[in-house]
Design a protein around this motif. Structure first.
Motif, short mmCIF file in Angstrom:
data_model
loop_
_atom_site.label_atom_id
_atom_site.label_comp_id
_atom_site.label_asym_id
_atom_site.label_seq_id
_atom_site.Cartn_x
_atom_site.Cartn_y
_atom_site.Cartn_z
N ALA A 19 0.83 -1.20 0.00
CA ALA A 19 0.00 0.00 0.00
C ALA A 19 0.87 1.25 0.00
O ALA A 19 0.67 2.18 -0.79
CB ALA A 19 -0.91 -0.01 1.22
N GLY A 22 2.67 1.66 -3.20
CA GLY A 22 1.70 2.01 -4.24
C GLY A 22 1.55 3.53 -4.29
O GLY A 22 1.51 4.12 -5.36
N GLY A 23 1.49 4.18 -3.11
CA GLY A 23 1.33 5.63 -3.04
C GLY A 23 2.45 6.35 -3.78
O GLY A 23 2.21 7.32 -4.47
N LYS A 24 3.65 5.83 -3.61
CA LYS A 24 4.78 6.51 -4.23
C LYS A 24 4.84 6.23 -5.73
O LYS A 24 5.13 7.08 -6.55
CB LYS A 24 6.09 6.06 -3.59
CG LYS A 24 6.37 6.84 -2.31
CD LYS A 24 7.64 6.35 -1.68
CE LYS A 24 7.77 6.91 -0.28
NZ LYS A 24 8.63 6.07 0.55
N GLU A 26 2.59 5.41 -7.72
CA GLU A 26 1.53 5.97 -8.57
C GLU A 26 1.92 7.41 -8.94
O GLU A 26 1.40 8.39 -8.39
CB GLU A 26 0.19 5.96 -7.81
CG GLU A 26 -0.39 4.57 -7.66
CD GLU A 26 -1.03 4.06 -8.93
OE1 GLU A 26 -1.63 4.87 -9.67
OE2 GLU A 26 -0.92 2.85 -9.22
#
Lengths: 194, 805
Positions: A19, A22-24, A26
């Motif tokens: 998770a 994923g934030g980075k 994206e």
């Protein structure tokens, strides 16, 4: 028992890590595709630093004022497209932030222009003003280091006003300044060195 | 004792498993939701960015459009055609940029309209530029100005619409994200709760596991402690066993030097254990045994295990020798010992006992002489030896020993045996072997005797030595014995055979009258066999009706009348014919068979006497004489038997005379006197048979209740031949008269004798002169024919002076 505990913990950690990453990962979809392209010299030109610049015969596209070492109309230095294109011309493919496509620009390096204009080392700022009175200010040092281009052509053609012409500032992909679309000033009409 | 590691590896708890599963599922859902939310945010941001970009283009375009409209409106006054152109270019640039920003059809439609208006403006600007003097500026402006106005309004409308849409989209996206956030928060809360529950349950499980593991560990520690305690206790026990053992326990290095002696060495050998450590233990061993001991230790060191026990002699500190028995255990390989463990015990007592047992096995306990086993072995040995001269065996059996034993008691009998043994040994050479074979049987082995005569000389010497009076219980008793002598040649004869021969010879001596010796000769075997046969038959003689009574009349010398008869037993042997008492009575006495014979004789004699009395009532009642043997008199049941016989026959006691011999009276005076008084008490008469031949002692005539003397035939034979014999007979008769005893002369064969005896005062006579012993029928007939004048007048027995025809 210990194994199942460990399983749960591992699953938790993995999920959380995924998770977080994923934030980075994206990244913004508009990130420019990296290009190794850098300004390439097309023609060394005839107008070099220290040379006297004759007053333009065609339509004036750029008026330089302020702390400059040379002038051709009063204390101003004026260029038409022809006189600009007498300087060393370079070609640069760059990602155009408004059209969102790669465009092959051609023009002169702004640092070359400063040299041709005889801008002293003591100068610190360059202010550019567009036909619609939009203003942008650069540090002289940034101008010299960033290889920003004063383009006269896009995809081999001169640019009319309704296509961001006749001259505009473009940045190589590598330039950090170029990441800010507000600095991509188009329809530049005057420059003041301070 | 559970293994602690296995305690912890235990089955899974369903609760924890379920919680874990739920947690994993929740976390995955949350993850998905987070990703989704993030994607939403990204999309929203993208939309927002795109819209804001478009909007800024539209804002700029709107501004340029308004400025363009203004400049066009001002154009008639300013004539700034260039400014309008630039403005129119800037507007065009903005619209161009906006065109690429949106795929919204409304945008495209509005921009299309804007482009058409721009085209109108461009066309009229171009006419103005081309020929500024010919066209009316006002007229052109009048055309361009509404287009520009329309442009500005259109762009403003588009912008307003787009802006509204943007905010709507943003608020929608925010709403969506908010609800998903709520879901996320809810789920996260759930994850937290489940996680917490899991943690709590795990903690409980871990605690429980830990407690169990701790318990297991504690139990194991306890167990180890207990094991250690047990080990220590066992060690102490063993140490105590070793130290308090009556055996000496030693640890010896393979080279034989002693490393350790247990405390018991002090008690067993008298040494301090420390004194002996490192000393050479062989110095304590008897010199004759040392080599054997050294070999024993060396062999024990060769292989592991326990050796068989070995005995040798060891010196006690006080200098005495002990017999020790040692077992060695090879523990060289045992890291705790690394030596030989010798277990030694004092077996001196046992050795002594063994020697004693060996002695007992071969010697007679009472006399200390060799026993039969040793004697037989010695005889065999002597016979096997190729020596010079014969080997002879004397077989000695004391005469009438049973008599002594029975009358004087076993202790006296034993004394007699010991004395006999001592005397026997006293008259032997050291090389000769004397043995007691059992009971009153002795034997002597004579080695290297020149011949049987030499052996007989030894036998004679033995008899002489035994004869010397022996004091027993205040009485002097001569020891008498019968000897058998048998000689054998070394290498030729067999020990058993030789002993048997000597035994047979001894029996011959017994049969020949005792107190003598006989040299063995092969015929003796035959005699012996007959004797044995007779013995066997004798056992059943009373049952088989083979006994017969003969009767010899006793005559009143003065009148010549038969007044009494003597019953004489005969064995009517099926093969040998009629046997007289001397042929079987001694044998019966010896074999203890006299009882039934005696009873039978007593009863039959009484019955017969009674029959005669009944048959000849007119004559005076006939008395019957029955002989009693010594054995019968010794038997307590004799009195009862007499009573029984009298009762059965209904014979008056005074018509029964019991005859006993003098020798019987010698043995046990008190007992015999009592017995005779008892008999006398019944009313029967007692007679001394064969008077004058035995150990005649006149004193017993006084002591015993005797009624009658029977003068032995030896005296009767001498009557009339010489003065001395006649005088003896006379003296006896006179003595009888003095003691008021009735006299009967036995063995009268001539009428002169009868006359003489009658003149001397002898009342009765018996002998061939009157009648030989007759069977019952013949006797009855004799009585019947002689019955006359109220008496049995024998024809040849005329009154004194009258000679038979």
């Amino acid at each position: 028992m210990g194994r199942s505990i460990r399983l749960v913990v591992v699953a938790l950690v993995t999920a959380l890590t995924v998770a977080a990453c994923g934030g980075k990962e994206e990244a913004p979809p508009e990130a420019a595709a990296p290009s190794a392209s850098a300004p390439q010299v097309v023609d060394d030109g005839t107008l070099v630093a220290g040379e006297k610049i004759s007053a333009p015969k065609g339509e004036v596209v750029l008026t330089v004022t302020g702390d400059i070492g040379t002038a051709n109309k009063g204390r101003r230095l004026e260029f038409d497209l022809a006189s600009l294109e007498q300087m060393r011309r370079v070609r640069l493919e760059a990602a155009e932030p408004f059209l969102k496509r790669r465009v092959m620009f051609e023009g002169v390096l702004l640092s070359d222009l400063l040299a041709v204009a005889g801008v002293p080392d003591s100068a610190s700022k360059v202010s550019l003003t567009a036909l619609d009175d939009y203003k942008v200010e650069f540090k002289v040092a940034d101008v010299r280091s960033s290889q920003m281009l004063l383009a006269t052509k896009a995809d081999g053609k001169h640019m009319p006003v309704d296509r961001s012409g006749p001259i505009r500032i473009v940045f190589p992909d590598s330039s950090s300044l170029g990441r800010n679309p507000d600095l991509w000033i188009w329809s530049v009409s005057s420059m003041k060195v301070a | 004792m559970p293994d602690p590691g296995r305690v912890l590896r235990r089955r899974r708890s369903p609760l924890v498993l379920a919680l874990g599963g739920v947690l994993v599922a929740l976390v995955l859902v949350v993850e998905v939701l987070i990703l989704q939310a993030y994607a939403n945010v990204n999309r929203t941001t993208a939309i927002f960015g795109e819209q804001s970009f478009l909007n800024s283009s539209l804002v700029n375009a709107q501004r340029e459009a308004v400025l363009l409209e203004d400049q066009i409106e001002e154009l008639p006054a300013t004539g700034d055609l260039k400014g309008v152109t630039i403005r129119r270019g800037l507007l065009g640039n903005q619209l161009f940029q906006a065109e690429g920003q949106s795929r919204d059809p409304r945008v495209a439609q509005a921009l299309e309209q804007a482009r058409r208006d721009l085209a109108i403006i461009d066309r009229h600007l171009a006419r103005l530029k081309a020929d500024p003097g010919k066209v009316s500026v006002r007229a052109e402006v009048a055309v361009m100005q509404p287009a520009a106005h329309r442009l500005a309004v259109g762009i403003k409308q588009l912008f307003d619409a787009k802006e509204q849409g943007l905010f709507g989209a943003v608020s929608q996206a925010l709403d969506a994200s908010r609800s998903s956030e709520r879901l996320l928060v809810g789920l996260s809360g759930l994850v937290l709760i489940v996680g917490l529950a899991l943690a709590v349950s795990l903690r409980q499980r871990v605690r429980k596991d830990f407690a169990r593991a701790y318990q297991a560990l504690t139990a194991e520690v306890e167990e180890r402690k207990a094991a250690e305690r047990a080990l220590r206790a066992s060690e102490e026990r063993f140490r105590s066993l070793v130290q308090n053992s009556s055996d000496v326990i030693s640890i010896v290095d393979p080279d034989g030097s002693v490393r350790y002696h247990s405390e018991s060495v002090r008690r067993v050998l008298g040494y301090d254990p420390a004194e002996l450590v490192d000393a050479d233990p062989l110095t304590l061993v008897h010199p004759d045994d040392r080599e054997r001991v050294a070999r024993f230790v060396a062999e024990a060191a060769l292989r592991p295990g326990v050796t068989p026990a070995e005995t040798w002699r060891v010196r006690h500190r006080d200098g005495t020798w002990l017999h020790s028995e040692t077992v060695a255990a090879n523990l060289l390989e045992d890291p705790n010992v690394r030596g030989l463990v010798l277990n030694t015990r004092d077996v001196s007592d046992r050795k002594e006992l063994e020697a004693q047992l060996v002695h007992q096995a071969f010697h007679d306990g009472l006399t200390g002489l060799a026993n039969r086993t040793l004697f037989t072995e010695r005889v065999e040995h002597a016979l096997a030896r190729s020596g010079q001269g014969d080997t002879a065996v004397l077989f000695i059996d004391l005469d009438d020993f049973k008599h002594v034993n029975d009358s004087l008691g076993h202790a006296a009998g034993d004394q007699l045996l010991v004395a006999a043994a001592r005397r026997l040994q006293g008259c032997l050479r050291p090389t000769d072997v004397a043995a007691r074979l059992g009971g009153d049987e002795f034997a002597v082995l004579l080695e290297r005797v020149s011949d049987a005569e030499a052996a007989a000389a030894v036998a004679a010497r033995v008899l002489d030595t035994l004869h010397q009076p022996f004091g027993l219980n205040g009485r002097t008793i001569p020891i008498k014995a019968s000897l058998g002598v048998a000689a054998g040649r070394p290498g030729a004869d067999d020990a058993d055979e030789l002993l048997r021969n000597a035994d047979v010879a001894m029996y011959a001596a017994k049969a020949g009258g005792k107190d003598r010796y006989e040299l063995f000769h092969p015929d003796m075997h035959e005699d012996m066999l007959q004797r044995l046969e007779l013995e066997a038959e004798l056992r059943h003689v009373a049952d088989r009706d083979q006994l017969v009574l003969h009767y010899q009349p006793i005559v009143e010398l003065a009148s010549g009348r038969v007044t009494r008869v003597e019953a004489l037993v005969r064995w009517d042997h099926p093969a040998r014919g009629l046997l007289p008492p001397p042929a079987f009575i001694p044998l019966a006495e010896e074999q203890g068979l006299i009882g039934p014979i005696g009873s039978w004789v007593l009863l039959q004699a009484c019955l017969q006497a009674r029959r005669w009395q009944d048959r000849f009532p007119e004559a005076p009642p006939l008395s019957v004489h029955v002989n009693l043997s010594g054995r019968q008199l010794e038997d307590q049941s004799l009195v009862d038997e007499v009573v029984h016989a009298l009762e059965i026959s209904r014979l008056s006691p005074r018509h029964l005379t019991l005859e006993i011999t003098e020798s019987v009276l010698v043995s046990d005076v008190e007992a015999m006197s009592a017995r005779l008084r008892e008999l006398k008490g019944l009313g029967v008469l007692l007679a001394i048979d064969d008077f004058g031949t035995g150990y005649s002692s006149l004193s017993y005539l006084r002591r015993f209740p005797i009624d009658m003397l029977k003068i032995d035939k030896a005296f009767v034979d001498g009557i009339g031949r010489g003065r001395e014999d006649t005088a003896l007979a006379h003296a006896i008769i006179n003595l009888s008269h003095t003691m008021q005893l009735h006299t009967v002369a036995e063995g009268i064969e001539q009428a002169e004798q009868a006359g003489h005896l009658a003149s001397l005062g002898c009342q009765d006579g018996q002998g061939y002169l009157f009648a030989r012993p007759l069977d019952a029928d013949a006797m009855t007939e004799l009585l019947a024919t002689s019955l006359a004048d109220g008496g049995f007048q024998l024809p040849m027995a005329q009154p004194a002076g009258a000679l038979p025809v």
